[in-house]
Design a protein around this motif. Sequence first.
Motif, PDB file in Angstrom:
ATOM      1  N   ASP A  44       0.827  -1.202   0.000  1.00  0.00           N
ATOM      2  CA  ASP A  44       0.000   0.000   0.000  1.00  0.00           C
ATOM      3  C   ASP A  44       0.864   1.257   0.000  1.00  0.00           C
ATOM      4  O   ASP A  44       0.392   2.335  -0.362  1.00  0.00           O
ATOM      5  CB  ASP A  44      -0.900   0.001   1.243  1.00  0.00           C
ATOM      6  N   LEU A  45       2.115   1.095   0.419  1.00  0.00           N
ATOM      7  CA  LEU A  45       3.038   2.207   0.550  1.00  0.00           C
ATOM      8  C   LEU A  45       4.442   1.684   0.263  1.00  0.00           C
ATOM      9  O   LEU A  45       4.826   0.643   0.789  1.00  0.00           O
ATOM     10  CB  LEU A  45       2.958   2.708   1.993  1.00  0.00           C
ATOM     11  N   ILE A  46       5.184   2.369  -0.591  1.00  0.00           N
ATOM     12  CA  ILE A  46       6.577   1.998  -0.872  1.00  0.00           C
ATOM     13  C   ILE A  46       7.419   3.247  -0.630  1.00  0.00           C
ATOM     14  O   ILE A  46       7.290   4.237  -1.352  1.00  0.00           O
ATOM     15  CB  ILE A  46       6.753   1.475  -2.310  1.00  0.00           C
ATOM     16  N   VAL A  47       8.228   3.184   0.416  1.00  0.00           N
ATOM     17  CA  VAL A  47       9.006   4.334   0.850  1.00  0.00           C
ATOM     18  C   VAL A  47      10.488   4.054   0.613  1.00  0.00           C
ATOM     19  O   VAL A  47      11.018   3.051   1.086  1.00  0.00           O
ATOM     20  CB  VAL A  47       8.783   4.621   2.351  1.00  0.00           C
ATOM     21  N   ALA A  48      11.143   4.950  -0.117  1.00  0.00           N
ATOM     22  CA  ALA A  48      12.585   4.838  -0.347  1.00  0.00           C
ATOM     23  C   ALA A  48      13.276   6.011   0.344  1.00  0.00           C
ATOM     24  O   ALA A  48      12.850   7.159   0.206  1.00  0.00           O
ATOM     25  CB  ALA A  48      12.905   4.845  -1.842  1.00  0.00           C
ATOM     26  N   SER A  49      14.337   5.685   1.088  1.00  0.00           N
ATOM     27  CA  SER A  49      15.080   6.739   1.781  1.00  0.00           C
ATOM     28  C   SER A  49      16.416   6.983   1.110  1.00  0.00           C
ATOM     29  O   SER A  49      16.962   6.117   0.421  1.00  0.00           O
ATOM     30  CB  SER A  49      15.316   6.359   3.250  1.00  0.00           C
ATOM     31  N   ARG A  50      16.910   8.200   1.332  1.00  0.00           N
ATOM     32  CA  ARG A  50      18.263   8.554   0.909  1.00  0.00           C
ATOM     33  C   ARG A  50      18.912   9.378   2.008  1.00  0.00           C
ATOM     34  O   ARG A  50      18.289  10.278   2.573  1.00  0.00           O
ATOM     35  CB  ARG A  50      18.251   9.399  -0.369  1.00  0.00           C
ATOM     36  N   ASP A  51      20.172   9.062   2.307  1.00  0.00           N
ATOM     37  CA  ASP A  51      20.994   9.990   3.065  1.00  0.00           C
ATOM     38  C   ASP A  51      21.101  11.235   2.207  1.00  0.00           C
ATOM     39  O   ASP A  51      21.273  11.132   0.983  1.00  0.00           O
ATOM     40  CB  ASP A  51      22.403   9.392   3.269  1.00  0.00           C
ATOM     41  N   TRP A  52      21.003  12.394   2.818  1.00  0.00           N
ATOM     42  CA  TRP A  52      21.004  13.637   2.048  1.00  0.00           C
ATOM     43  C   TRP A  52      21.673  14.708   2.901  1.00  0.00           C
ATOM     44  O   TRP A  52      21.029  15.536   3.532  1.00  0.00           O
ATOM     45  CB  TRP A  52      19.562  14.014   1.711  1.00  0.00           C
ATOM     46  N   HIS A  53      22.999  14.637   2.933  1.00  0.00           N
ATOM     47  CA  HIS A  53      23.767  15.483   3.847  1.00  0.00           C
ATOM     48  C   HIS A  53      24.113  16.834   3.251  1.00  0.00           C
ATOM     49  O   HIS A  53      24.332  16.966   2.051  1.00  0.00           O
ATOM     50  CB  HIS A  53      25.053  14.764   4.255  1.00  0.00           C
ATOM     51  N   ASP A  54      24.186  17.826   4.119  1.00  0.00           N
ATOM     52  CA  ASP A  54      24.560  19.177   3.710  1.00  0.00           C
ATOM     53  C   ASP A  54      26.025  19.211   3.300  1.00  0.00           C
ATOM     54  O   ASP A  54      26.877  18.574   3.922  1.00  0.00           O
ATOM     55  CB  ASP A  54      24.338  20.163   4.855  1.00  0.00           C
ATOM     56  N   ALA A  55      26.326  19.996   2.285  1.00  0.00           N
ATOM     57  CA  ALA A  55      27.697  20.100   1.784  1.00  0.00           C
ATOM     58  C   ALA A  55      28.552  21.042   2.611  1.00  0.00           C
ATOM     59  O   ALA A  55      29.770  20.901   2.648  1.00  0.00           O
ATOM     60  CB  ALA A  55      27.687  20.586   0.333  1.00  0.00           C
ATOM     61  N   ASP A  56      27.933  21.973   3.311  1.00  0.00           N
ATOM     62  CA  ASP A  56      28.697  23.054   3.925  1.00  0.00           C
ATOM     63  C   ASP A  56      28.999  22.894   5.407  1.00  0.00           C
ATOM     64  O   ASP A  56      29.400  23.841   6.063  1.00  0.00           O
ATOM     65  CB  ASP A  56      27.987  24.387   3.689  1.00  0.00           C
ATOM     66  N   ASN A  57      28.786  21.713   5.977  1.00  0.00           N
ATOM     67  CA  ASN A  57      29.165  21.517   7.376  1.00  0.00           C
ATOM     68  C   ASN A  57      29.500  20.059   7.627  1.00  0.00           C
ATOM     69  O   ASN A  57      29.458  19.224   6.736  1.00  0.00           O
ATOM     70  CB  ASN A  57      28.060  22.018   8.322  1.00  0.00           C
ATOM     71  N   ALA A  58      29.830  19.745   8.863  1.00  0.00           N
ATOM     72  CA  ALA A  58      30.212  18.377   9.234  1.00  0.00           C
ATOM     73  C   ALA A  58      28.993  17.534   9.584  1.00  0.00           C
ATOM     74  O   ALA A  58      29.134  16.428  10.093  1.00  0.00           O
ATOM     75  CB  ALA A  58      31.198  18.406  10.396  1.00  0.00           C
ATOM     76  N   ASN A  59      27.799  18.061   9.351  1.00  0.00           N
ATOM     77  CA  ASN A  59      26.560  17.318   9.586  1.00  0.00           C
ATOM     78  C   ASN A  59      26.451  16.800  11.013  1.00  0.00           C
ATOM     79  O   ASN A  59      26.263  15.609  11.253  1.00  0.00           O
ATOM     80  CB  ASN A  59      26.399  16.201   8.557  1.00  0.00           C
ATOM     81  N   GLY A 104      21.906  17.869   7.786  1.00  0.00           N
ATOM     82  CA  GLY A 104      22.548  18.675   8.808  1.00  0.00           C
ATOM     83  C   GLY A 104      22.841  17.965  10.104  1.00  0.00           C
ATOM     84  O   GLY A 104      23.362  18.554  11.040  1.00  0.00           O
ATOM     85  N   GLU A 105      22.514  16.670  10.174  1.00  0.00           N
ATOM     86  CA  GLU A 105      22.757  15.902  11.399  1.00  0.00           C
ATOM     87  C   GLU A 105      22.909  14.427  11.063  1.00  0.00           C
ATOM     88  O   GLU A 105      22.477  13.985  10.003  1.00  0.00           O
ATOM     89  CB  GLU A 105      21.600  16.098  12.377  1.00  0.00           C
ATOM     90  N   PRO A 106      23.509  13.664  11.961  1.00  0.00           N
ATOM     91  CA  PRO A 106      23.598  12.221  11.725  1.00  0.00           C
ATOM     92  C   PRO A 106      22.187  11.621  11.688  1.00  0.00           C
ATOM     93  O   PRO A 106      21.316  12.033  12.454  1.00  0.00           O
ATOM     94  CB  PRO A 106      24.365  11.697  12.942  1.00  0.00           C
ATOM     95  N   ALA A 107      21.960  10.679  10.813  1.00  0.00           N
ATOM     96  CA  ALA A 107      20.669  10.004  10.744  1.00  0.00           C
ATOM     97  C   ALA A 107      20.879   8.625  10.130  1.00  0.00           C
ATOM     98  O   ALA A 107      21.494   8.504   9.076  1.00  0.00           O
ATOM     99  CB  ALA A 107      19.676  10.808   9.927  1.00  0.00           C
ATOM    100  N   TYR A 108      20.382   7.611  10.781  1.00  0.00           N
ATOM    101  CA  TYR A 108      20.504   6.250  10.285  1.00  0.00           C
ATOM    102  C   TYR A 108      19.145   5.678   9.891  1.00  0.00           C
ATOM    103  O   TYR A 108      19.011   5.029   8.873  1.00  0.00           O
ATOM    104  CB  TYR A 108      21.172   5.355  11.336  1.00  0.00           C
ATOM    105  N   SER A 109      18.139   5.931  10.688  1.00  0.00           N
ATOM    106  CA  SER A 109      16.821   5.343  10.455  1.00  0.00           C
ATOM    107  C   SER A 109      16.021   6.122   9.424  1.00  0.00           C
ATOM    108  O   SER A 109      16.018   7.359   9.415  1.00  0.00           O
ATOM    109  CB  SER A 109      16.031   5.316  11.769  1.00  0.00           C
TER     110      SER A 109
END
Length: 192
Positions: A44-59, A104-109
Amino acid sequence: MSTALFIVDVQNDFTEGGALGVTGGDAVAVAISRHLAARAGDYDLIVASRDWHDADNANGGHFAADPDFVDTWPAHCVAGTAGAEYDPGFVTDAVTHHVKKGQGEPAYSLFEGVTDDGVTVAHLLDDHGVLEVDVVGIATDYCVRASALDAIAHGRRVRIFTDLVAGVAPTSTEAALAELAHAGAVLDESGA
């Protein structure tokens, strides 16, 4: 009863040749596409994730010049770069929602991500009455693990398709799968 498919971080930087390439990542991308071609109608739902980190900092400390490969990493999946794009073997036509995480921040999930409209994954699941979640993607021992554990914590029944995931290392992948099974996830194969 509604079912969702989570496709975690099938991106160029996580497949062979990427900044944090995982062995078997390209094959997983193609296998997920085969699974979608055959079974997208099951979801019913297909969700795709991507890491999407900012280029201008250490996130938020996620990027480091001398990474420990536990909490800090080399720059990867920087927003707007080829490394952040989906692996070319992953056909996204059946994906109903795309989420970006780690802005802009660490994210795994996958639960830490939002759609371009700012909708959270938890909100998507609730809106669609999703009770069961199948989880596939990269990397088994990091983002797949975190996404599946969060789905369990949000009260969903979780199944991991072990033939549609790729991990960083065999030992940590085995440990992650054992932890997920202990937490209540079903380990299965997709048949793709």
